[in-house]
Scaffold this active site. Structure first.
Site, PDB file in Angstrom:
ATOM      1  N   HIS A  44       0.824  -1.233   0.011  1.00 28.53           N
ATOM      2  CA  HIS A  44       0.008   0.048  -0.174  1.00 28.53           C
ATOM      3  C   HIS A  44       0.856   1.249   0.030  1.00 28.53           C
ATOM      4  O   HIS A  44       1.852   1.168   0.424  1.00 28.53           O
ATOM      5  CB  HIS A  44      -0.862  -0.061   1.292  1.00 28.53           C
ATOM      6  CG  HIS A  44      -0.150  -0.202   2.549  1.00 28.53           C
ATOM      7  ND1 HIS A  44       0.419   1.293   3.181  1.00 28.53           N
ATOM      8  CD2 HIS A  44       0.093  -1.081   3.652  1.00 28.53           C
ATOM      9  CE1 HIS A  44       0.972   0.757   4.130  1.00 28.53           C
ATOM     10  NE2 HIS A  44       0.892  -0.462   4.487  1.00 28.53           N
ATOM     11  N   ARG A  96      -5.922   1.252   4.926  1.00 25.62           N
ATOM     12  CA  ARG A  96      -4.630   1.598   4.123  1.00 25.62           C
ATOM     13  C   ARG A  96      -4.657   0.825   2.782  1.00 25.62           C
ATOM     14  O   ARG A  96      -4.093   1.496   1.592  1.00 25.62           O
ATOM     15  CB  ARG A  96      -3.415   1.949   4.725  1.00 25.62           C
ATOM     16  CG  ARG A  96      -2.866   0.504   5.468  1.00 25.62           C
ATOM     17  CD  ARG A  96      -1.850   1.009   6.557  1.00 25.62           C
ATOM     18  NE  ARG A  96      -1.141   0.177   7.044  1.00 25.62           N
ATOM     19  CZ  ARG A  96      -1.452  -0.706   8.299  1.00 25.62           C
ATOM     20  NH1 ARG A  96      -2.619  -0.153   8.918  1.00 25.62           N
ATOM     21  NH2 ARG A  96      -0.862  -1.432   8.741  1.00 25.62           N
ATOM     22  N   GLU A 123      -1.395  -6.788   7.908  1.00 22.79           N
ATOM     23  CA  GLU A 123       0.114  -6.710   8.069  1.00 22.79           C
ATOM     24  C   GLU A 123       0.434  -7.359   9.386  1.00 22.79           C
ATOM     25  O   GLU A 123      -0.462  -7.624  10.130  1.00 22.79           O
ATOM     26  CB  GLU A 123       0.334  -5.119   8.418  1.00 22.79           C
ATOM     27  CG  GLU A 123       1.670  -4.876   8.740  1.00 22.79           C
ATOM     28  CD  GLU A 123       2.796  -5.274   7.891  1.00 22.79           C
ATOM     29  OE1 GLU A 123       2.974  -6.369   8.171  1.00 22.79           O
ATOM     30  OE2 GLU A 123       3.452  -4.152   7.444  1.00 22.79           O
ATOM     31  N   HIS A 220       0.904  -5.293   2.577  1.00 21.44           N
ATOM     32  CA  HIS A 220       1.714  -4.723   3.495  1.00 21.44           C
ATOM     33  C   HIS A 220       3.150  -5.142   3.087  1.00 21.44           C
ATOM     34  O   HIS A 220       3.307  -6.270   2.511  1.00 21.44           O
ATOM     35  CB  HIS A 220       1.286  -4.781   4.814  1.00 21.44           C
ATOM     36  CG  HIS A 220      -0.467  -4.698   5.212  1.00 21.44           C
ATOM     37  ND1 HIS A 220      -0.782  -3.133   5.646  1.00 21.44           N
ATOM     38  CD2 HIS A 220      -1.556  -5.416   4.781  1.00 21.44           C
ATOM     39  CE1 HIS A 220      -2.058  -3.245   5.249  1.00 21.44           C
ATOM     40  NE2 HIS A 220      -2.502  -4.162   4.856  1.00 21.44           N
TER      41      HIS A 220
END
Length: 289
Positions: A44, A96, A123, A220
């Site tokens: 991201h 995100r 993540e 991530h």
């Protein structure tokens, strides 16, 4: 012309010069009449907590203004100029990643694309480091310890405790409501994260790739490292040298019959820009005080 990079033994290497519009043609595969398919993974764009140099993990930080711009000017531009097409897109359950994906799909006029958001692609959970500045933690515990928490394969950060300011917002995030209580982490190493990411990748995403669907994953840094480790068979020791920058697409190509990777892993970026972003990712950064 831009340069692509392959991953070998955990180290990034320049291996050939290519133009964006001729990404991974797999000439050898064509000579053998081999059917291949590509998979694209993107970390991201910069989040608000990336900007502040904070350990983020499962905290649901928004993209920063720069992160949104990077999704347009780095991710979408590279995909468009490489003429990459997609049938399905995956993201984590974190905002995100979902925001990055939404921006990229809008830029590519793919707003009707099938999209799946799943917590297995979240993540890694940074435990009780969540919310703390990386430089401040390095000053407190030493750079070697902090880099060990960040990059070593099987080193766990301290588990998050109920007095951490972000404990309850993470535990009560509606996006995580379907996570079984026994699977909700309090801390994760790369090794622990791979125990949820790789089965999901193999049983869901990779089956689609081998079935001919063109897949885009927005995830991530640690998830991308986990997938690179798995796909490129990077050793436990060498994975600590692999850093995945924000927003730069990473392309893999696979033999659809055998599942074997064809050619080398490719980052779609100019060599200087890629190296600059890798160094930024590897750095502990500055305090936000």
């Amino acid at each position: 012309m831009s340069k692509s990079f392959g991953i070998k033994s955990g180290i990034l290497h320049t291996y050939k010069t290519i133009g964006f519009k001729s990404v991974c043609p797999a000439a050898k595969a064509k000579q053998l009449n081999m059917k291949t398919n590509q998979l694209v993974i993107i970390r991201h764009g910069e989040s608000e907590w990336n900007k502040l140099n904070l350990f983020c993990g499962w905290h649901d930080a928004d993209l920063s203004e720069q992160g949104a711009k990077d999704a347009i000017n780095t991710s979408a531009v590279a995909l468009r100029e490489s003429n990459l097409k997609f049938d399905t897109a995956y993201s984590s359950a974190l905002i995100r990643a979902r925001q990055s994906l939404s921006i990229i799909l809008k830029e590519l006029n793919l707003c009707d694309l099938e999209v799946v958001s799943d917590w297995h692609l979240n993540e890694r959970h940074y435990g009780n480091l969540t919310g703390y500045n990386k430089r401040d933690m390095a000053d407190k515990y030493g750079e070697e310890q902090v880099q060990s928490w960040r990059r070593k394969y099987d080193v766990l950060p301290p588990p998050i405790t109920a007095d951490n300011p972000y404990y309850h917002s993470i535990r009560n995030n509606p996006s995580f409501k379907d996570i079984p209580p026994t699977e909700f982490p309090d801390t994760e190493s790369l090794k622990v994260l791979m125990q949820r990411v790789i089965p999901y990748f193999e049983n869901v995403i990779f089956k689609q790739v081998l079935g001919g669907r063109r897949v885009l994953i927005i995830a991530h840094g640690t998830v991308a490292r986990a997938l690179i480790k798995h796909i490129d068979k990077v050793s436990d020791e060498n994975i600590s040298t692999v850093n995945v920058p924000n927003s730069i697409p990473c392309v893999f190509e696979f033999n659809m019959e055998t599942g074997e990777k064809v050619g080398k892993t490719t980052f779609l970026a100019d060599e200087n820009f890629l190296n600059e972003q890798i160094q930024k990712t590897a750095s502990i950064g500055e305090s936000n005080k």
